[in-house]
Design a protein around this motif. Structure first.
Motif, PDB file in Angstrom:
ATOM      1  N   ASP A   9     -99.676  47.247 -21.275  1.00 35.83           N
ATOM      2  CA  ASP A   9    -100.952  47.765 -20.779  1.00 35.83           C
ATOM      3  C   ASP A   9    -102.120  47.336 -21.659  1.00 35.83           C
ATOM      4  OD1 ASP A   9    -100.830  49.415 -23.008  1.00 35.83           O
ATOM      5  OD2 ASP A   9    -101.098  51.289 -21.913  1.00 35.83           O
ATOM      6  N   ASN A  40    -107.198  44.986 -20.997  1.00 36.67           N
ATOM      7  CA  ASN A  40    -106.606  46.234 -21.485  1.00 36.67           C
ATOM      8  C   ASN A  40    -106.699  47.337 -20.434  1.00 36.67           C
ATOM      9  OD1 ASN A  40    -106.232  48.773 -22.922  1.00 36.67           O
ATOM     10  ND2 ASN A  40    -106.401  47.591 -24.787  1.00 36.67           N
ATOM     11  N   TRP A  41    -105.557  48.008 -20.204  1.00 36.22           N
ATOM     12  CA  TRP A  41    -105.484  49.128 -19.263  1.00 36.22           C
ATOM     13  C   TRP A  41    -104.962  50.380 -19.954  1.00 36.22           C
ATOM     14  CZ3 TRP A  41    -106.281  49.599 -13.832  1.00 36.22           C
ATOM     15  CH2 TRP A  41    -106.727  48.440 -13.189  1.00 36.22           C
ATOM     16  N   SER A  42    -105.188  50.532 -21.239  1.00 33.77           N
ATOM     17  CA  SER A  42    -104.641  51.678 -21.963  1.00 33.77           C
ATOM     18  C   SER A  42    -105.066  52.998 -21.323  1.00 33.77           C
ATOM     19  CB  SER A  42    -105.099  51.656 -23.422  1.00 33.77           C
ATOM     20  OG  SER A  42    -104.535  50.554 -24.098  1.00 33.77           O
ATOM     21  N   CYS A  44    -104.240  54.239 -18.552  1.00 34.81           N
ATOM     22  CA  CYS A  44    -104.602  54.104 -17.133  1.00 34.81           C
ATOM     23  C   CYS A  44    -103.717  54.949 -16.228  1.00 34.81           C
ATOM     24  CB  CYS A  44    -104.518  52.644 -16.706  1.00 34.81           C
ATOM     25  SG  CYS A  44    -102.834  51.986 -16.671  1.00 34.81           S
ATOM     26  N   HIS A  46    -100.445  55.915 -13.836  1.00 38.04           N
ATOM     27  CA  HIS A  46     -99.669  55.184 -12.824  1.00 38.04           C
ATOM     28  C   HIS A  46    -100.596  54.780 -11.679  1.00 38.04           C
ATOM     29  CE1 HIS A  46     -95.320  54.851 -11.160  1.00 38.04           C
ATOM     30  NE2 HIS A  46     -96.047  53.795 -10.874  1.00 38.04           N
ATOM     31  N   VAL A  47    -100.913  53.493 -11.636  1.00 38.74           N
ATOM     32  CA  VAL A  47    -101.886  52.968 -10.681  1.00 38.74           C
ATOM     33  C   VAL A  47    -101.190  52.070  -9.667  1.00 38.74           C
ATOM     34  CG1 VAL A  47    -103.927  51.496 -10.426  1.00 38.74           C
ATOM     35  CG2 VAL A  47    -103.741  53.056 -12.377  1.00 38.74           C
ATOM     36  N   THR A  49    -102.693  49.484  -6.732  1.00 40.28           N
ATOM     37  CA  THR A  49    -103.898  48.917  -6.129  1.00 40.28           C
ATOM     38  C   THR A  49    -103.631  48.563  -4.670  1.00 40.28           C
ATOM     39  OG1 THR A  49    -104.610  48.030  -8.266  1.00 40.28           O
ATOM     40  CG2 THR A  49    -105.617  47.086  -6.294  1.00 40.28           C
ATOM     41  N   ALA A  73    -103.249  46.606 -12.495  1.00 45.44           N
ATOM     42  CA  ALA A  73    -102.753  47.496 -13.538  1.00 45.44           C
ATOM     43  C   ALA A  73    -101.336  47.108 -13.956  1.00 45.44           C
ATOM     44  CB  ALA A  73    -102.771  48.940 -13.023  1.00 45.44           C
ATOM     45  N   TYR A 109    -100.066  59.531 -19.049  1.00 48.45           N
ATOM     46  CA  TYR A 109    -101.273  58.728 -19.204  1.00 48.45           C
ATOM     47  C   TYR A 109    -100.954  57.248 -19.420  1.00 48.45           C
ATOM     48  CZ  TYR A 109    -103.746  63.141 -20.233  1.00 48.45           C
ATOM     49  OH  TYR A 109    -104.286  64.397 -20.167  1.00 48.45           O
ATOM     50  N   SER A 110     -99.867  56.987 -20.077  1.00 47.87           N
ATOM     51  CA  SER A 110     -99.585  55.663 -20.632  1.00 47.87           C
ATOM     52  C   SER A 110     -99.299  54.604 -19.577  1.00 47.87           C
ATOM     53  CB  SER A 110     -98.376  55.763 -21.584  1.00 47.87           C
ATOM     54  OG  SER A 110     -97.893  54.484 -21.902  1.00 47.87           O
ATOM     55  N   GLY A 111    -100.070  53.530 -19.611  1.00 46.19           N
ATOM     56  CA  GLY A 111     -99.752  52.387 -18.759  1.00 46.19           C
ATOM     57  C   GLY A 111     -98.461  51.721 -19.179  1.00 46.19           C
TER      58      GLY A 111
END
Length: 256
Positions: A9, A40-42, A44, A46-47, A49, A73, A109-111
């Motif tokens: 991430d 960076n997606w820190s 992010c 669970h995404v 798109t 993501a 929270y964690s990507g």
């Protein structure tokens, strides 16, 4: 031969990703493909798109090896890789190495961790790897030591048949230890993370308010047997996770 997908991430050019790729090739001799975010997606979460197309392009890692980057993501990267953006079937997904620990409720929270969860959703084992680096470390971080240790743990899990299950999710956290002198490996449960967030209200040059979430770095409760406790005792923490978040105890009460 096992085919690993590596993502993260922090972006495809993050040093933790390269250290992980090199360690997998050195320790296991397995085939490795990389498809990681282009930035960076820190934190992010669970995404997925769905409202725009995802773009994938070829890039080179710092050692000159080929990789793919995506403008989506971390979970997008895993999903499209498994669904065909990488043609050869993927056996195991490894996400990391994140420069900060992902323990307790960090996993939501964690990507890094949610990329491993996305692997499970798509029927592949997912493994997240994070490093409990000092908050204000000066200079470059040493990811190589942690990468080799993490890959050895992963190979042991695989040898024991614990990664063969397509729904398996493993969250590995390592204390920061440049000499590799860990106390050992502990199989742990999620601990309690203590967040010390502070909401700051500021004003832009036009006098309009905006908000910024700040505060001190999170800590955690030192409960024996938890992921947070283990890394603070200099152990490598290995936590099995699952996607089913049903409160089974409460459900039984309601059914009675």
């Amino acid at each position: 031969m096992t085919h690993f997908l590596v993502t993260n991430d922090d972006g495809v050019n993050a040093p933790g990703l390269l250290a992980l790729v090199k360690a997998i090739r050195e320790v296991s001799g397995a085939e490795v493909s990389v498809l990681a975010p282009d930035h960076n997606w820190s934190a992010c979460g669970h995404v997925k798109t769905m409202t725009r197309p995802l773009r994938v392009r070829e890039v080179k890692l710092a050692d000159g090896s080929a990789a793919l980057s995506c403008d989506g993501a971390p979970s997008d990267c895993v999903a499209i890789a498994i669904m065909g953006a990488i043609e050869k079937p993927i056996n195991v997904v490894i996400s990391g190495i994140n420069p900060n620990a992902n323990v307790g409720l960090d996993v939501t929270y964690s990507g890094t961790v949610t990329a491993a969860m996305e692997a499970s959703i798509n029927g592949k084992p997912g493994i997240a790897v994070s490093l409990d680096a000092p908050e204000y470390h000066e200079g470059e971080l040493d990811f190589d030591t942690a990468a080799k240790a993490a890959v050895k743990v992963i190979m042991d899990l695989m040898a024991g048949g614990l990664v063969n299950n397509g729904q398996a999710i493993w969250n590995i956290n390592l204390p920061y230890n440049e000499d590799g002198d860990y106390q050992g490996v502990l199989y742990t449960k999620q601990g309690v993370r203590l967040y010390r967030d502070v909401l700051e209200k500021r004003f832009d040059p036009r006098g309009k308010p905006y908000y910024w979430i700040g505060g001190e770095a999170p800590t955690g409760l030192m409960d024996e047997g938890t992921d947070y406790w283990a890394i603070k005792q200099r152990f490598i923490s290995v936590t099995p996770l699952q996607m089913d978040m049903t409160d089974k105890g409460l459900l039984k009460t309601l059914q009675r």
